[in-house]
Scaffold this active site. Structure first.
Site, short mmCIF file in Angstrom:
data_model
loop_
_atom_site.label_atom_id
_atom_site.label_comp_id
_atom_site.label_asym_id
_atom_site.label_seq_id
_atom_site.Cartn_x
_atom_site.Cartn_y
_atom_site.Cartn_z
CD GLU A 229 -108.61 -19.72 -3.09
OE1 GLU A 229 -108.16 -20.47 -3.50
OE2 GLU A 229 -108.10 -18.97 -1.88
CB CYS A 263 -112.40 -25.02 -9.92
SG CYS A 263 -112.57 -25.25 -8.09
#
Ligand code: NAD
Length: 483
Positions: A229, A263
């Site tokens: 990720e 993010c």
């Protein structure tokens, strides 16, 4: 000599925690040995243990939130929300395990049945980032433990105290200490852990740079599971809307929540030329009102500092580079407190820049790009090697359909911030944002592998074609009166 890891509070610079780096070989051996017994427990047992963990998190919630706020610099209200996500992860993971990796039996003819069951991989490493030091690693740890893996968790070297408290809460809930190990250390420890031969896989949340290094490290190990990720260079497109004020609020939330250290934060505002001046003025005015202060300050801040001085230096330098390469400053990024990593949000129009860097600027820095057609907006949104989140603000259902169909990202939102993601949905990206193993609700998928079995209670077999006669069959045939 053993390396000592020290954690400091970004807002004050004070030392918060210190501990010697872990012995990776010794830790892997402990977790490896503990795995079979944990895997042999029933799912119900492991699930109950996780529920006790959720209760521990709730009981110690204020202490954990205070620690997260101190160690990351994020406001206390945001740290509390992170703690809530940690506790809520258990129910979501139990549901996800049942929905995505539960056992299935498919009945066939004549007592034959096909079974699909899942097995844990074995011993997994979890590497966590600093921005959500409890919630994100927890998003790997809980599903991995439910599935029956033993886990080695290495928190970010910038937030080890939070990682240590999280592991303590699991142990207090009854997860055997050998089944979940805290591994203290920095990138070198992470590298050693990732390369350990006795590991069955690695679940990673962090930067694309580290993710790519791990991808290389695992290149000739297809036998090991690797879930990555990574970051994003996320676009938010604003198109024909009369409600500029609300549009500006969504842009500000997308860009500056968590001091731009999510993010999923928007890094690039792509806006129709004809409405750009008005929208950008609204965004700037609202940004001017954001309170940047200590996590525990009163009045409550919208955002705290970034993680450390190095990160703040890098961001101010990036802002200057954009400026000196043709960027038009809309709002300066400043350092209001000498020697501390507080940053006021920066906004810069980079439309005129010939070559815009496609990198994730992980902080409160928003780049504005003006375009004159919706097709150009989509092309600009996709003008990145990343593909984590993207949003369209305004437009029509038809334009949203067009945006949804063409935007290359794992999270695509309409009239919602880029960082509005539900834990009950999968979360991951394409391009340099991940390796097609999304986390959140789909984390169950990479914590176990499916085994297909064809089963019957009795032996039954025959070959119907292509056999020569067998004389042993002759008496039977005679007896039956065929010959
Ligand atoms: P990072 O990549 O610097 O560090 C993450 C972890 O990897 C740390 O534990 C670190 O010690 C370890 N590490 C660093 N180099 C390593 C190496 N060569 N080998 C093995 N391990 C190594 O990330 P960060 O700066 O802590 O976190 C911020 C980044 O994480 C941002 O890029 C952000 O976008 C990303 N992120 C992604 C998601 C997502 O779900 N996609 C969520 C949060 C954060």
């Amino acid at each position: 000599m053993t390396e000592i890891l020290v954690s400091h509070e970004p807002a004050t610079g004070e030392e918060l925690w210190r501990r010697a780096a872990s012995d990776v070989d010794a830790e892997v051996e402990i977790a490896r040995r503990a795995w079979p017994e944990w895997a042999s427990k029933s799912v119900a047992f492991r699930t109950e243990t996780m529920r006790r963990f959720a209760n521990q998190v709730k009981a110690e919630g204020e202490k954990l939130a205070d620690l997260i706020a101190r160690e990351t610099g994020k406001p206390l209200w945001e740290a509390r929300a992170e703690v809530e996500s940690v506790a809520n992860k258990v129910d979501i993971s139990v549901k996800a395990y049942a929905e995505r990796t539960s056992n299935r039996r498919i009945e066939g003819a004549m007592g034959l049945r096909n079974a699909v069951r899942h097995k844990p991989h074995g011993t997994l490493a979890v590497l966590g980032p600093y921005n959500f030091p409890a919630h994100l690693p927890n998003g790997h740890i809980v599903p991995a433990l439910i599935a029956g893996n033993s886990v080695l968790f290495k928190p970010s070297e910038k937030t080890p105290a939070t990682g240590a408290m999280l592991v303590d809460l699991f142990h207090a809930a009854g997860v055997p200490p050998e089944v979940l190990r805290l591994v203290v250390g920095g990138p070198e420890t992470g590298k050693a852990l990732a390369g350990h031969p006795d590991l069955d896989g690695l679940l990673f949340t962090g930067s694309a740079r580290t993710g790519l290094a791990l991808n290389r490290q695992f290149a000739n190990r297809p036998d090991k599971i690797l879930a990555l990720e990574m970051g994003g260079n996320n676009p938010i497109v604003v198109w024909d809307t009369p409600d500029l004020r609300t549009a500006a609020t969504i842009v500000v939330q997308s860009a500056f929540l968590s001091a731009g250290q999510r993010c999923s934060n928007a890094r690039r505002l792509i806006v129709r030329d004809s409405m750009a001046d008005q929208l950008v003025a609204e965004v700037r005015d609202l940004t001017n009102r954001l309170i940047v202060d200590h996590p525990h300050a009163d009045p409550v801040p919208y955002m705290g500092p970034v993680i450390d001085n190095e990160a703040a230096d890098g961001l101010t330098e990036s802002f200057l580079i954009l400026m000196s390469n043709g960027g038009q400053v809309i709002r300066h990024m400043t350092r209001p407190v000498a020697d501390r990593p507080f940053l006021t949000p920066g906004i810069i129009d980079v439309t005129a820049m010939a070559e815009r860097p496609d990198i994730e600027l992980f902080g409160p820095l928003l780049q504005v790009i003006r375009v004159d057609s919706f097709e150009a907006a989509i092309a600009e949104a996709n003008n990145t090697a990343f593909g984590l989140s993207a949003a369209l603000i305004g437009g029509t259902p038809q334009l949203y359909d067009q945006y949804w169909a063409n935007a290359r990202a794992g999270v695509i939102n309409w009239n919602r911030p880029t960082n509005g993601a539900s834990s009950a949905a999968p979360f991951g990206g394409v391009g340099l944002s991940g390796n097609h193993r999304p986390s959140a609700f789909y984390a169950a998928d990479y914590c176990a592998y499916p085994v297909a079995s064809s089963e019957s209670d009795t032996l039954r077999a025959s070959i119907g074609v292509g056999l020569r006669d067998d004389e042993r069959d002759a008496p039977k045939l005679v007896r039956k009166g065929f010959l």
